[in-house]
Design a protein around this motif. Sequence first.
Motif, short mmCIF file in Angstrom:
data_model
loop_
_atom_site.label_atom_id
_atom_site.label_comp_id
_atom_site.label_asym_id
_atom_site.label_seq_id
_atom_site.Cartn_x
_atom_site.Cartn_y
_atom_site.Cartn_z
N ARG A 12 -4.71 6.52 9.92
CA ARG A 12 -3.24 6.59 9.93
C ARG A 12 -2.67 5.60 8.91
O ARG A 12 -2.32 5.97 7.81
CB ARG A 12 -2.72 6.31 11.35
CG ARG A 12 -1.34 6.89 11.64
CD ARG A 12 -0.19 5.90 11.57
NE ARG A 12 -0.43 4.62 12.19
CZ ARG A 12 0.32 3.56 11.93
NH1 ARG A 12 1.34 3.64 11.11
NH2 ARG A 12 0.05 2.40 12.50
N ASP A 13 -2.71 4.30 9.21
CA ASP A 13 -2.17 3.32 8.27
C ASP A 13 -2.98 3.30 6.96
O ASP A 13 -2.43 3.11 5.89
CB ASP A 13 -2.19 1.92 8.90
CG ASP A 13 -0.80 1.30 8.96
OD1 ASP A 13 0.15 1.99 8.57
OD2 ASP A 13 -0.69 0.13 9.35
N GLY A 14 -4.29 3.50 7.06
CA GLY A 14 -5.15 3.46 5.87
C GLY A 14 -4.78 4.51 4.83
O GLY A 14 -4.90 4.30 3.63
N ILE A 204 -3.23 -7.81 17.58
CA ILE A 204 -2.66 -8.22 16.29
C ILE A 204 -2.82 -7.09 15.27
O ILE A 204 -3.89 -6.47 15.18
CB ILE A 204 -3.30 -9.53 15.76
CG1 ILE A 204 -2.80 -9.92 14.36
CG2 ILE A 204 -4.83 -9.43 15.73
CD1 ILE A 204 -1.51 -10.67 14.37
N HIS A 205 -1.75 -6.83 14.53
CA HIS A 205 -1.76 -5.82 13.47
C HIS A 205 -1.18 -6.50 12.23
O HIS A 205 0.03 -6.72 12.15
CB HIS A 205 -0.91 -4.62 13.91
CG HIS A 205 -0.79 -3.53 12.89
ND1 HIS A 205 -1.43 -2.32 13.01
CD2 HIS A 205 -0.09 -3.45 11.73
CE1 HIS A 205 -1.12 -1.54 11.97
NE2 HIS A 205 -0.31 -2.21 11.17
N ALA A 206 -2.04 -6.89 11.29
CA ALA A 206 -1.58 -7.68 10.15
C ALA A 206 -1.72 -6.91 8.85
O ALA A 206 -2.70 -6.20 8.64
CB ALA A 206 -2.38 -8.97 10.07
N HIS A 207 -0.72 -7.07 7.99
CA HIS A 207 -0.80 -6.51 6.63
C HIS A 207 -1.11 -7.63 5.65
O HIS A 207 -0.95 -8.81 5.95
CB HIS A 207 0.51 -5.78 6.29
CG HIS A 207 0.54 -4.39 6.85
ND1 HIS A 207 0.28 -3.29 6.09
CD2 HIS A 207 0.73 -3.94 8.11
CE1 HIS A 207 0.34 -2.20 6.86
NE2 HIS A 207 0.62 -2.58 8.11
N ASN A 208 -1.54 -7.24 4.45
CA ASN A 208 -2.19 -8.20 3.57
C ASN A 208 -1.36 -8.64 2.37
O ASN A 208 -1.91 -9.05 1.36
CB ASN A 208 -3.51 -7.57 3.07
CG ASN A 208 -4.48 -8.62 2.59
OD1 ASN A 208 -4.49 -9.74 3.12
ND2 ASN A 208 -5.28 -8.29 1.59
N GLY A 240 -2.43 -3.45 1.44
CA GLY A 240 -3.41 -3.07 2.45
C GLY A 240 -3.21 -3.71 3.81
O GLY A 240 -2.31 -4.52 4.03
N ASN A 241 -4.09 -3.29 4.72
CA ASN A 241 -4.11 -3.81 6.10
C ASN A 241 -5.22 -4.86 6.21
O ASN A 241 -6.02 -5.02 5.30
CB ASN A 241 -4.44 -2.68 7.07
CG ASN A 241 -3.27 -1.76 7.32
OD1 ASN A 241 -2.69 -1.23 6.40
ND2 ASN A 241 -2.94 -1.56 8.59
N ALA A 242 -5.29 -5.48 7.38
CA ALA A 242 -6.39 -6.40 7.66
C ALA A 242 -7.70 -5.62 7.56
O ALA A 242 -7.82 -4.52 8.09
CB ALA A 242 -6.22 -6.98 9.05
#
Length: 530
Positions: A12-14, A204-208, A240-242
Amino acid sequence: MLSIQLYDTTLRDGTQKEGVSFSVVDKLHIARKLDELGIHFIEGGWPGSNPKDVEFFSRAKSLNLSCSQLVAFGSTRRHKTETETDANLMALADAGVEVVTIVGKASELQVTQVLETTLDENLSMIADSISYLKAKGLTVFFDAEHFFDGFKTNADYALRCLMTAAEAGADCLVLCDTNGGAIPDEITAAVTAAGKLTSVPLSIHAHNDGELAVANTLAAVQAGVSQVQGTINGYGERCGNANLCSIIPALKLKMGIDCVTGTQLAKLTEVSHYVSEAANLAPDAFLPYVGFSAFGHKAGLHVSGLAKWVDSYQHIDPGQVGNRPRVLVSELSGKKNILYKAKELGLDLPAQGKEAQTLLEQVKLLESRGFQYDNAEASFELLLHRVKPDYKSPFELVDFMVVVEKRRRPPTRKNLEEMLSEAMVKVRVGGEVIHTAAEGNGPVNALDQALRKALIQFYPNLAQVRLVDYKVRILEESVGTEAQVRVLIESSDGVDEWQTVGSSTNIIEASWLALADGLEYWLLKQKSIT
Ligand SMILES: [Zn+2]
């Protein structure tokens, strides 16, 4: 021992990463890989937003995952609407999964400036949506969007959003650094404040965006979250995401936290490469843990140090994450890998025999020419067959010719110019040589048509084999149009899918090799069934 649940949102987020798009089949394959890796939750997509994700969820039911639970993603109801008539919530309830994640705002400014509604209405939207989904018997994770930014500007309200979700029955509160700008200290403070307020598990949902997504995730774990979200290779919007490929080994190997087994962890490099191939992106050689160069040693000093003491220049044993130190690759380990792979495919090769050695040399030669078998197991299996002295290919190419022509059509036609492609193929089947020609909408398509036309006379069932995916990768970008090209093809007979590879400086030849492998593999399988 503390245990942490892993939540993957690559599907999804990727897919928000620029240039990434997965077909439904890609997504199903990736889900299977994530299951092998031991991921607890796989977010498959947003069924309320597009038909592809609806199809994914309906086909995913037959995946029979052993570790992972599939999660459908959506948002809270829209403001001034009823939950019962909200199409997005209904799609979530109908996705056929037991776990859903819904995103809602947890920041005062986002509510007033972007959502353009009142703070109270936002709280009602959160409460109503969670209650609605809980009443359907679902496990509900609440994604508190912009939580960390919201906590900075109005901590009280950000925490009220969490409490509202908790009281409505949310099973997990996902704290999001949506804009990716937080630093570890801020994460620690906000997670601690949330943990004091509620006993509902936190995530936790972290973006980079500040290149701190992994650090922020680990800080959140130390501050008490029990679930971490991320993507394979850190794919995601903007920066990107974590990156789960860094988080998982850090949790397991550095922090002693139970999240996957040792065997599952050893699949990490394979899964990372698999996902980048499926995304049609070259695997990033410099990724920590899983990159080709992560344990590569160029300096002579390092190499001699390694020879004396294997851990002298590495922070973990690369084998733990399924990677390997580059200087230590021996003929022996290569051969072992090949024998292992052969066994996995049910084709036993004697360890001491000439066949394994020939195969090893062939694989090395072909890999140096750009072939790559991680995502093309069917081509690899064909190599295994071909080293056997008694192997007979179901067909042999004698030669082919492809013509591409740009023609002007008569002025009465709509499109004045058109591209024409025609292929002529000469193939030997048994003792017979067949000569066919076909047109196509491009040179590869014409070649495919001509080859099928020839083979179908002998193997009528071949009509059910279709080409379902075709990917082209330029291997040495700096040399421009002279570059080596790798073609990955996925074929299907409606029941199974298989992948083949071709490589050449000529894109037509690379495509031909992958196409021919795809058909040969299927014919071989048919022969072994009958
Ligand atoms: Zn996100």
